[in-house]
Design a protein around this motif. Structure first.
Motif, short mmCIF file in Angstrom:
data_model
loop_
_atom_site.label_atom_id
_atom_site.label_comp_id
_atom_site.label_asym_id
_atom_site.label_seq_id
_atom_site.Cartn_x
_atom_site.Cartn_y
_atom_site.Cartn_z
N UNK A 1 12.57 -3.41 -2.07
CA UNK A 1 13.79 -3.54 -1.27
C UNK A 1 14.89 -2.56 -1.66
N UNK A 2 14.57 -1.52 -2.42
CA UNK A 2 15.58 -0.49 -2.72
C UNK A 2 15.82 0.39 -1.51
N UNK A 3 14.83 0.49 -0.62
CA UNK A 3 15.01 1.27 0.59
C UNK A 3 14.06 2.44 0.73
N UNK A 4 12.95 2.45 -0.04
CA UNK A 4 12.02 3.58 0.06
C UNK A 4 11.41 3.68 1.44
N UNK A 5 11.10 2.55 2.04
CA UNK A 5 10.49 2.58 3.37
C UNK A 5 11.46 3.10 4.42
N UNK A 6 12.72 2.71 4.33
CA UNK A 6 13.73 3.24 5.26
C UNK A 6 13.88 4.75 5.08
N UNK A 7 13.85 5.19 3.82
CA UNK A 7 13.97 6.61 3.54
C UNK A 7 12.75 7.36 4.06
N UNK A 8 11.55 6.79 3.94
CA UNK A 8 10.35 7.40 4.50
C UNK A 8 10.54 7.64 6.00
N UNK A 9 11.03 6.64 6.70
CA UNK A 9 11.26 6.79 8.14
C UNK A 9 12.29 7.86 8.43
N UNK B 1 9.17 24.17 6.07
CA UNK B 1 8.20 23.97 4.99
C UNK B 1 7.62 22.56 5.11
N UNK B 2 6.31 22.45 4.91
CA UNK B 2 5.64 21.16 5.05
C UNK B 2 5.42 20.51 3.70
N UNK B 3 5.63 19.21 3.69
CA UNK B 3 5.44 18.41 2.49
C UNK B 3 4.73 17.11 2.87
N UNK B 4 4.00 16.55 1.92
CA UNK B 4 3.44 15.22 2.10
C UNK B 4 4.34 14.26 1.35
N UNK B 5 4.83 13.25 2.06
CA UNK B 5 5.69 12.24 1.48
C UNK B 5 4.87 10.97 1.29
N UNK B 6 4.94 10.40 0.11
CA UNK B 6 4.18 9.19 -0.21
C UNK B 6 5.17 8.08 -0.55
N UNK B 7 5.19 7.02 0.25
CA UNK B 7 6.05 5.86 -0.01
C UNK B 7 5.21 4.84 -0.78
N UNK B 8 5.72 4.41 -1.92
CA UNK B 8 4.97 3.49 -2.76
C UNK B 8 5.35 2.04 -2.48
N UNK B 9 4.61 1.15 -3.10
CA UNK B 9 4.84 -0.28 -2.93
C UNK B 9 6.06 -0.77 -3.68
N UNK C 1 -0.47 6.23 -9.55
CA UNK C 1 -1.28 7.38 -9.15
C UNK C 1 -0.47 8.34 -8.27
N UNK C 2 0.30 7.80 -7.34
CA UNK C 2 1.13 8.64 -6.47
C UNK C 2 2.17 9.39 -7.29
N UNK C 3 2.74 8.71 -8.25
CA UNK C 3 3.73 9.34 -9.12
C UNK C 3 3.09 10.47 -9.92
N UNK C 4 1.87 10.25 -10.38
CA UNK C 4 1.18 11.26 -11.17
C UNK C 4 0.80 12.51 -10.39
N UNK C 5 0.58 12.39 -9.09
CA UNK C 5 0.15 13.55 -8.31
C UNK C 5 1.31 14.29 -7.64
N UNK C 6 2.51 13.73 -7.71
CA UNK C 6 3.67 14.32 -7.02
C UNK C 6 4.32 15.43 -7.85
N UNK D 1 0.84 -1.20 0.00
CA UNK D 1 0.00 0.00 0.00
C UNK D 1 0.87 1.25 0.00
N UNK D 2 0.22 2.39 -0.08
CA UNK D 2 0.93 3.66 0.00
C UNK D 2 0.97 4.12 1.45
N UNK D 3 2.13 4.57 1.88
CA UNK D 3 2.27 5.17 3.20
C UNK D 3 2.43 6.66 3.00
N UNK D 4 1.60 7.45 3.66
CA UNK D 4 1.66 8.90 3.54
C UNK D 4 2.06 9.49 4.87
#
Length: 181
Positions: free
Chosen positions: A163-171, A29-37, A56-61, A18-21
């Motif tokens: 497993x590239x590390x998007x979730x670690x980067x989100x954290x 400055x505030x941003x919304x970060x979206x981690x994709x699957x 969809x997340x890529x299209x809205x970013x 799923x997407x983690x927002x």
């Protein structure tokens, strides 16, 4: 960027579906970060839905942080994805993760062949070079935001192979556990 271990991380590919927002703040400055699957070919309905959510997340970013595993060479699928991302209206920053490993440090030249001017090597798990990544985010996004009462106006998508590390980067970017790592 999010903080310690909020993303789910596993050695098994396609663990996150799923997407983690998460809302992050960089230099006030505030941003919304979206981690994709993660971007990968899927063989089941849930995997196909996960890929649709990622698209969809890529299209809205306004900014796409494409996270790749620096311990690996670019795959044919990554070359194809690079072609698609070059056609996007969003700015793309190629983030080479696992940069704390010597082999990953040698991967900058291999990934340069994907044709992105903005590239940065990091280790999301070990907080290596995250201030430089935050500075890159600040310089690539609008400096003036429209006032909003709820969610941040600027959205940043994290994409990459499983497993590239998007979730670690989100954290790391949100400075709090958003996904299990």
């Amino acid at each position: 960027l999010v903080g310690p271990r909020q993303a789910q991380v596993s050695k098994q590919a396609q663990t996150t579906r799923d997407l983690l927002r998460a809302d992050i703040s960089i230099a006030g400055k505030s941003y919304e970060l979206i981690d994709s699957a993660g971007i990968a070919k899927s063989t089941d309905d849930i995997g196909n839905l996960a890929q649709e959510l990622t698209a969809a997340a890529t299209g809205e970013a306004q900014l796409i942080l494409w996270v790749v595993d620096g311990t690996l060479s670019p795959s044919p699928g990554e070359y194809e994805l690079a072609k698609r991302l070059h056609r996007q209206k969003s700015t793309v920053v190629l983030v080479i993760n696992k940069f704390d490993v010597t082999i990953a440090q040698d991967s900058m030249e291999r990934y340069r062949r994907l044709g992105f001017a903005d590239m940065i090597g990091i280790s999301a798990l070990h907080d290596l070079n995250l201030p430089a990544l935050e500075e890159t985010i600040l310089t690539r996004l609008p400096s003036r935001l429209e006032p909003r009462l709820s969610a941040p106006a600027i959205k940043v998508a994290l994409i990459g192979k499983p497993n590239a590390g998007t979730s670690s980067l989100l954290n790391a970017l949100t400075a709090r556990p958003m996904a299990l790592v």
